[in-house]
Design a protein around this motif. Structure first.
Motif, PDB file in Angstrom:
ATOM      1  N   ALA A  22       0.869   4.067  -3.038  1.00  0.00           N
ATOM      2  CA  ALA A  22       0.849   5.472  -2.779  1.00  0.00           C
ATOM      3  C   ALA A  22       1.981   6.521  -3.248  1.00  0.00           C
ATOM      4  O   ALA A  22       1.596   7.271  -3.691  1.00  0.00           O
ATOM      5  CB  ALA A  22       0.370   5.536  -1.215  1.00  0.00           C
ATOM      6  N   ALA A  73       0.916  -1.084   0.003  1.00  0.00           N
ATOM      7  CA  ALA A  73       0.079   0.089   0.032  1.00  0.00           C
ATOM      8  C   ALA A  73       0.724   1.294   0.055  1.00  0.00           C
ATOM      9  O   ALA A  73       0.534   1.870  -0.740  1.00  0.00           O
ATOM     10  CB  ALA A  73      -1.009  -0.058   1.357  1.00  0.00           C
ATOM     11  N   PHE A  92      -8.162   9.534  -7.096  1.00  0.00           N
ATOM     12  CA  PHE A  92      -9.793   9.632  -6.869  1.00  0.00           C
ATOM     13  C   PHE A  92      -9.769   9.337  -5.212  1.00  0.00           C
ATOM     14  O   PHE A  92     -10.380   9.910  -4.368  1.00  0.00           O
ATOM     15  CB  PHE A  92     -10.621   8.631  -7.529  1.00  0.00           C
ATOM     16  CG  PHE A  92     -11.938   9.041  -6.799  1.00  0.00           C
ATOM     17  CD1 PHE A  92     -12.633  10.058  -7.267  1.00  0.00           C
ATOM     18  CD2 PHE A  92     -12.503   7.999  -6.217  1.00  0.00           C
ATOM     19  CE1 PHE A  92     -13.983  10.335  -6.619  1.00  0.00           C
ATOM     20  CE2 PHE A  92     -14.002   8.245  -5.730  1.00  0.00           C
ATOM     21  CZ  PHE A  92     -14.322   9.427  -5.898  1.00  0.00           C
ATOM     22  N   ARG A  93      -8.840   8.111  -4.853  1.00  0.00           N
ATOM     23  CA  ARG A  93      -8.730   7.743  -3.500  1.00  0.00           C
ATOM     24  C   ARG A  93      -8.125   8.979  -2.620  1.00  0.00           C
ATOM     25  O   ARG A  93      -8.776   9.505  -1.427  1.00  0.00           O
ATOM     26  CB  ARG A  93      -8.022   6.695  -3.159  1.00  0.00           C
ATOM     27  CG  ARG A  93      -8.864   5.283  -3.605  1.00  0.00           C
ATOM     28  CD  ARG A  93      -8.140   4.232  -3.392  1.00  0.00           C
ATOM     29  NE  ARG A  93      -8.540   2.855  -3.700  1.00  0.00           N
ATOM     30  CZ  ARG A  93      -7.879   2.015  -4.171  1.00  0.00           C
ATOM     31  NH1 ARG A  93      -6.862   1.701  -4.143  1.00  0.00           N
ATOM     32  NH2 ARG A  93      -8.714   0.941  -4.890  1.00  0.00           N
ATOM     33  N   GLU A  94      -7.232   9.672  -3.062  1.00  0.00           N
ATOM     34  CA  GLU A  94      -6.703  10.813  -2.474  1.00  0.00           C
ATOM     35  C   GLU A  94      -7.820  11.857  -2.394  1.00  0.00           C
ATOM     36  O   GLU A  94      -7.809  12.551  -1.273  1.00  0.00           O
ATOM     37  CB  GLU A  94      -5.260  11.234  -3.175  1.00  0.00           C
ATOM     38  CG  GLU A  94      -3.995  10.958  -2.653  1.00  0.00           C
ATOM     39  CD  GLU A  94      -2.847  11.387  -3.294  1.00  0.00           C
ATOM     40  OE1 GLU A  94      -2.652  12.771  -3.145  1.00  0.00           O
ATOM     41  OE2 GLU A  94      -2.138  10.711  -4.104  1.00  0.00           O
ATOM     42  N   TYR A  95      -8.267  12.234  -3.472  1.00  0.00           N
ATOM     43  CA  TYR A  95      -9.166  13.270  -3.498  1.00  0.00           C
ATOM     44  C   TYR A  95     -10.373  12.950  -2.426  1.00  0.00           C
ATOM     45  O   TYR A  95     -10.722  14.011  -1.880  1.00  0.00           O
ATOM     46  CB  TYR A  95      -9.784  13.375  -5.137  1.00  0.00           C
ATOM     47  CG  TYR A  95     -11.145  14.234  -5.289  1.00  0.00           C
ATOM     48  CD1 TYR A  95     -11.012  15.539  -5.330  1.00  0.00           C
ATOM     49  CD2 TYR A  95     -12.403  13.586  -5.069  1.00  0.00           C
ATOM     50  CE1 TYR A  95     -12.147  16.365  -5.695  1.00  0.00           C
ATOM     51  CE2 TYR A  95     -13.382  14.199  -5.292  1.00  0.00           C
ATOM     52  CZ  TYR A  95     -13.228  15.721  -5.447  1.00  0.00           C
ATOM     53  OH  TYR A  95     -14.298  16.559  -5.678  1.00  0.00           O
ATOM     54  N   SER A  96     -10.811  11.882  -2.455  1.00  0.00           N
ATOM     55  CA  SER A  96     -12.060  11.654  -1.549  1.00  0.00           C
ATOM     56  C   SER A  96     -11.694  11.849  -0.172  1.00  0.00           C
ATOM     57  O   SER A  96     -12.542  12.141   0.692  1.00  0.00           O
ATOM     58  CB  SER A  96     -12.370  10.071  -1.634  1.00  0.00           C
ATOM     59  OG  SER A  96     -12.911   9.868  -3.032  1.00  0.00           O
ATOM     60  N   SER A  97     -10.394  11.807   0.271  1.00  0.00           N
ATOM     61  CA  SER A  97      -9.925  11.899   1.612  1.00  0.00           C
ATOM     62  C   SER A  97      -9.686  13.446   2.013  1.00  0.00           C
ATOM     63  O   SER A  97      -9.427  13.954   3.017  1.00  0.00           O
ATOM     64  CB  SER A  97      -8.712  11.064   2.195  1.00  0.00           C
ATOM     65  OG  SER A  97      -7.741  11.630   1.389  1.00  0.00           O
ATOM     66  N   ARG A 144     -11.990  19.806  -2.006  1.00  0.00           N
ATOM     67  CA  ARG A 144     -12.500  18.913  -3.166  1.00  0.00           C
ATOM     68  C   ARG A 144     -13.316  19.890  -4.136  1.00  0.00           C
ATOM     69  O   ARG A 144     -13.225  19.902  -5.421  1.00  0.00           O
ATOM     70  CB  ARG A 144     -13.398  18.028  -2.731  1.00  0.00           C
ATOM     71  CG  ARG A 144     -12.594  16.777  -2.124  1.00  0.00           C
ATOM     72  CD  ARG A 144     -13.427  15.711  -1.835  1.00  0.00           C
ATOM     73  NE  ARG A 144     -14.658  15.862  -1.289  1.00  0.00           N
ATOM     74  CZ  ARG A 144     -15.176  15.692  -0.201  1.00  0.00           C
ATOM     75  NH1 ARG A 144     -14.063  15.460   0.987  1.00  0.00           N
ATOM     76  NH2 ARG A 144     -16.190  15.968   0.460  1.00  0.00           N
ATOM     77  N   THR A 164      -2.642   2.033  -7.791  1.00  0.00           N
ATOM     78  CA  THR A 164      -3.464   1.133  -7.089  1.00  0.00           C
ATOM     79  C   THR A 164      -2.479   0.085  -6.800  1.00  0.00           C
ATOM     80  O   THR A 164      -1.527  -0.427  -7.466  1.00  0.00           O
ATOM     81  CB  THR A 164      -4.768   0.685  -7.689  1.00  0.00           C
ATOM     82  OG1 THR A 164      -4.460   0.014  -8.763  1.00  0.00           O
ATOM     83  CG2 THR A 164      -5.728   1.798  -7.949  1.00  0.00           C
ATOM     84  N   LYS A 184      -7.519   6.085 -10.482  1.00  0.00           N
ATOM     85  CA  LYS A 184      -7.967   5.509  -9.128  1.00  0.00           C
ATOM     86  C   LYS A 184      -7.276   5.862  -7.999  1.00  0.00           C
ATOM     87  O   LYS A 184      -7.961   6.236  -6.940  1.00  0.00           O
ATOM     88  CB  LYS A 184      -8.052   4.042  -9.253  1.00  0.00           C
ATOM     89  CG  LYS A 184      -9.076   3.608 -10.150  1.00  0.00           C
ATOM     90  CD  LYS A 184      -9.172   1.960  -9.774  1.00  0.00           C
ATOM     91  CE  LYS A 184     -10.175   1.267 -10.814  1.00  0.00           C
ATOM     92  NZ  LYS A 184     -10.207  -0.060 -10.784  1.00  0.00           N
ATOM     93  N   ALA A 185      -6.121   5.852  -8.147  1.00  0.00           N
ATOM     94  CA  ALA A 185      -5.283   6.431  -6.725  1.00  0.00           C
ATOM     95  C   ALA A 185      -5.493   7.851  -6.612  1.00  0.00           C
ATOM     96  O   ALA A 185      -5.651   8.240  -5.480  1.00  0.00           O
ATOM     97  CB  ALA A 185      -3.782   6.234  -7.039  1.00  0.00           C
TER      98      ALA A 185
END
Length: 106
Positions: free
Chosen positions: A53, A49, A79-84, A90, A58, A76-77
């Motif tokens: 990162a 992980a 978006f995961r960062e963006y989501s947090s 955002r 991913t 995808k990676a």
């Protein structure tokens, strides 16, 4: 592409040395070298992980369990960062994306 080859390819594309990737993932230089060059590597899920990162992809892409492209793995990676991120950040990124999308069309 083998796991170690993917790590080395991504690391060099991003201009990272073995030392730099090791530092970003709290690993040793020799550990990263072994992952890139030994077969089969046996990294922990935590290290996988951290490496994914640091390389902006991913874990699935890194270990080759799906057929996604590098571009999709990076998305995808991201978006995961963006989501947090905080909501305000955002919102600002969405506004910037709209502006950039508008400029691209001109």
């Amino acid at each position: 592409m083998k796991f170690g080859t993917r790590i080395k390819d991504l690391r060099t594309r991003r201009g990272l040395t073995l030392d730099q990737l090791a530092q970003e993932t709290n690993s040793s230089k020799s550990y990263i070298w072994e992952l890139e060059n030994k077969n089969p590597p046996r990294p922990s899920a935590e290290k996988l992980a951290a490496i994914a990162a640091a390389l902006g992809v991913t874990v699935d892409y890194l270990i080759g369990t799906d057929e996604q492209t590098l571009e999709k793995a990076e998305d995808k990676a991201f978006f995961r960062e963006y989501s947090s991120l905080p909501e305000e950040t955002r919102r600002q990124l969405r506004e910037m994306a709209k502006i950039l999308g508008t400029k691209k069309g001109k």
